[in-house]
Design a protein around this motif. Structure first.
Motif, short mmCIF file in Angstrom:
data_model
loop_
_atom_site.label_atom_id
_atom_site.label_comp_id
_atom_site.label_asym_id
_atom_site.label_seq_id
_atom_site.Cartn_x
_atom_site.Cartn_y
_atom_site.Cartn_z
N GLU A 41 -64.49 13.94 3.70
CA GLU A 41 -63.94 14.56 4.90
C GLU A 41 -64.62 13.92 6.10
N VAL A 42 -63.85 13.24 6.91
CA VAL A 42 -64.41 12.60 8.10
C VAL A 42 -63.86 13.32 9.33
N THR A 43 -64.74 13.73 10.20
CA THR A 43 -64.33 14.42 11.42
C THR A 43 -64.91 13.70 12.62
N LEU A 44 -64.04 13.07 13.36
CA LEU A 44 -64.47 12.40 14.59
C LEU A 44 -63.70 13.03 15.73
N ASN A 45 -64.27 14.05 16.33
CA ASN A 45 -63.58 14.70 17.45
C ASN A 45 -63.84 13.90 18.73
N GLY A 46 -63.32 14.39 19.85
CA GLY A 46 -63.44 13.65 21.11
C GLY A 46 -64.88 13.29 21.45
N ARG A 47 -65.76 14.23 21.24
CA ARG A 47 -67.18 14.02 21.57
C ARG A 47 -67.78 12.93 20.68
N MET A 48 -67.42 12.97 19.40
CA MET A 48 -67.95 11.98 18.47
C MET A 48 -67.40 10.58 18.75
N LEU A 49 -66.12 10.53 19.16
CA LEU A 49 -65.52 9.23 19.48
C LEU A 49 -66.19 8.61 20.71
N LYS A 50 -66.50 9.46 21.67
CA LYS A 50 -67.20 8.96 22.88
C LYS A 50 -68.57 8.43 22.50
N LEU A 51 -69.19 9.15 21.58
CA LEU A 51 -70.51 8.74 21.09
C LEU A 51 -70.40 7.40 20.36
N ALA A 52 -69.36 7.28 19.54
CA ALA A 52 -69.16 6.04 18.77
C ALA A 52 -68.97 4.86 19.72
N GLN A 53 -68.24 5.09 20.80
CA GLN A 53 -67.98 3.99 21.75
C GLN A 53 -69.28 3.43 22.34
N LYS A 54 -70.24 4.33 22.54
CA LYS A 54 -71.52 3.89 23.12
C LYS A 54 -72.24 2.92 22.20
N PHE A 55 -71.97 3.05 20.91
CA PHE A 55 -72.66 2.21 19.94
C PHE A 55 -71.84 0.98 19.55
N MET A 56 -70.72 0.80 20.22
CA MET A 56 -69.88 -0.35 19.92
C MET A 56 -69.97 -1.33 21.08
N ASN A 57 -71.11 -1.98 21.18
CA ASN A 57 -71.35 -2.85 22.33
C ASN A 57 -71.08 -4.32 22.06
N ASP A 58 -70.98 -4.67 20.79
CA ASP A 58 -70.77 -6.08 20.44
C ASP A 58 -69.38 -6.55 20.83
N GLU A 59 -69.25 -7.86 20.97
CA GLU A 59 -67.92 -8.43 21.24
C GLU A 59 -66.97 -8.13 20.10
N ASP A 60 -67.51 -8.11 18.88
CA ASP A 60 -66.68 -7.84 17.70
C ASP A 60 -66.08 -6.44 17.76
N ASP A 61 -66.78 -5.55 18.45
CA ASP A 61 -66.32 -4.15 18.49
C ASP A 61 -65.36 -3.88 19.64
N ALA A 62 -65.15 -4.88 20.48
CA ALA A 62 -64.35 -4.66 21.71
C ALA A 62 -62.97 -4.12 21.38
N GLU A 63 -62.35 -4.71 20.36
CA GLU A 63 -60.99 -4.31 19.99
C GLU A 63 -60.95 -2.85 19.53
N ALA A 64 -61.88 -2.50 18.65
CA ALA A 64 -61.92 -1.12 18.12
C ALA A 64 -62.27 -0.13 19.23
N ARG A 65 -63.18 -0.56 20.13
CA ARG A 65 -63.58 0.32 21.24
C ARG A 65 -62.37 0.63 22.13
N GLU A 66 -61.58 -0.40 22.39
CA GLU A 66 -60.38 -0.24 23.22
C GLU A 66 -59.38 0.68 22.52
N LEU A 67 -59.30 0.53 21.20
CA LEU A 67 -58.36 1.34 20.42
C LEU A 67 -58.67 2.82 20.49
N ILE A 68 -59.94 3.16 20.41
CA ILE A 68 -60.32 4.57 20.33
C ILE A 68 -60.58 5.19 21.71
#
Lengths: 184, 166
Positions: A41-68
């Motif tokens: 069971e994976v739960t990524l609510n709005g708060r968790m997604l914002k948190l995840a974005q902070k940890f996606m700083n690499d260029e490789d993560d740019a696409e996923a960061r934009e997506l979420i």
């Protein structure tokens, strides 16, 4: 006073309609956990997604960061069963009953008679360039996964979410306008 | 000399007090013990062992807190009861991120997350029939990114990789 009453009634009905469009993981899915050998069971609510974005700083993560960036939540329920027939189509009724037209539209419906692998994808909203939500039901005789992605998303980017955040890989190629329900 | 000893005692009390207040682990352990009527297992030399691991890794290894409950009474408790107790003690700033079950629910794992400045604080609870393990750690940005890309793998490897900063 009468006009105020009518206006209030319209507001209440609109609010009820808007709430009816929202999708919630049904409680009966949790009950399936008792029959399943393994569950995730994976739960990524709005708060968790914002948190995840902070940890996606690499260029490789740019696409996923934009997506979420604009998503409100990603919710995944996955069940694995030891035997065939541990769950039935009726168990999914509480999921499907929430995904009714006009708010939701079934854009993919794959049913395999040979290996019993079924997949359904529902889009929320009728804008061909942007969907407001997505539900995937991926079922085979011993495994069931329900994914709910809440929030605006470009349909052409759905595949990019596959394999991340617990979302299974999907290959959906909707045309400019989503096909009607029951498309094979 | 007596004054120095008294000062040292006050400093120690303050240090212990601050540490206890700051630790979510202590709060959860107390709540679980109180809610479920069980006692945590004392693991001899655990503190020095974890500290030595940090020294050996050149302080690259994140600070880890570990508590284990081994109690026959745990098998009478439902997984929901355990999860409720842990989540209640952690407080609203923590979010339940991943929950997995294995062996028909005989083993349950929960991962809770909280933002802690530039790091991410993680609280992992693993419950088996008569055993409940609680792990608290801070996760580096690199580790978190790797896990974000594969949350399923995160759930499966939570017990293996929590001590590595890779």
């Amino acid at each position: 006073m009468k006009q105020f009453g009518i206006a209030l009634l319209v507001i209440v009905i609109s609010a009820m309609g808007a709430r009816a469009q929202d999708f919630k993981m049904p409680v009966n899915l949790d009950r399936l956990a008792a029959k399943a050998s393994e569950t995730t069971e994976v739960t990524l609510n709005g708060r968790m997604l914002k948190l995840a974005q902070k940890f996606m700083n690499d260029e490789d993560d740019a696409e996923a960061r934009e997506l979420i960036k604009n998503l409100k939540g990603i919710y995944v329920r996955s069940f694995q069963f030891d035997s065939v027939g541990a769950y039935s189509d009726a168990d999914l009724e509480a999921v499907r009953s929430q995904l009714k037209s006009p708010a939701w539209e079934k854009v993919v419906n794959v049913r395999s008679k040979t290996d019993g692998q079924n997949a359904e994808i529902y889009f929320k909203g009728d804008n061909p360039d942007r969907i407001d939500g997505l539900v995937i039901i991926a079922a085979d005789p011993r495994e069931l996964t329900v994914v709910h992605i809440d929030g605006p998303l470009d349909p052409s980017n759905i595949e990019k979410l596959g394999g991340q955040f617990g979302v299974p890989r999907v290959e959906a190629h909707p045309k400019s306008k989503p096909a009607k329900a029951g498309a094979q | 000399m007596k004054g120095c000893a008294r000062l040292a005692f006050v400093a120690l009390c303050l240090f212990v007090g601050i540490g206890a207040r700051a630790s979510d682990m202590n709060r959860v352990v107390r709540a679980v013990e109180s809610d479920l009527g069980i006692r945590h297992t004392h693991i001899p030399m655990l503190g020095p062992a974890l500290f030595m691991s940090r020294v050996v890794s050149g302080f690259q290894m994140p600070g880890v807190k570990l508590t284990v409950f081994e109690d026959a009474g745990l098998s009478d408790r439902s997984p929901e009861e355990l999860q409720r107790s842990v989540l209640k003690a952690l407080g609203p700033e923590w979010s339940a991120f991943i929950k997995t079950t294995c062996n028909h629910g005989a083993e349950q794992n929960w991962i809770f997350l909280r933002e802690d400045g530039k790091k991410l604080q993680m609280f992992i609870a693993t419950a088996e029939r008569n055993e409940l393990s609680l792990i608290e750690l801070k996760v580096s940005e690199r580790q978190m990114r790797r896990w974000i890309n594969d949350t399923g793998e995160m759930a499966k490897t939570k017990g293996k990789s929590w001590s590595s900063d890779d």
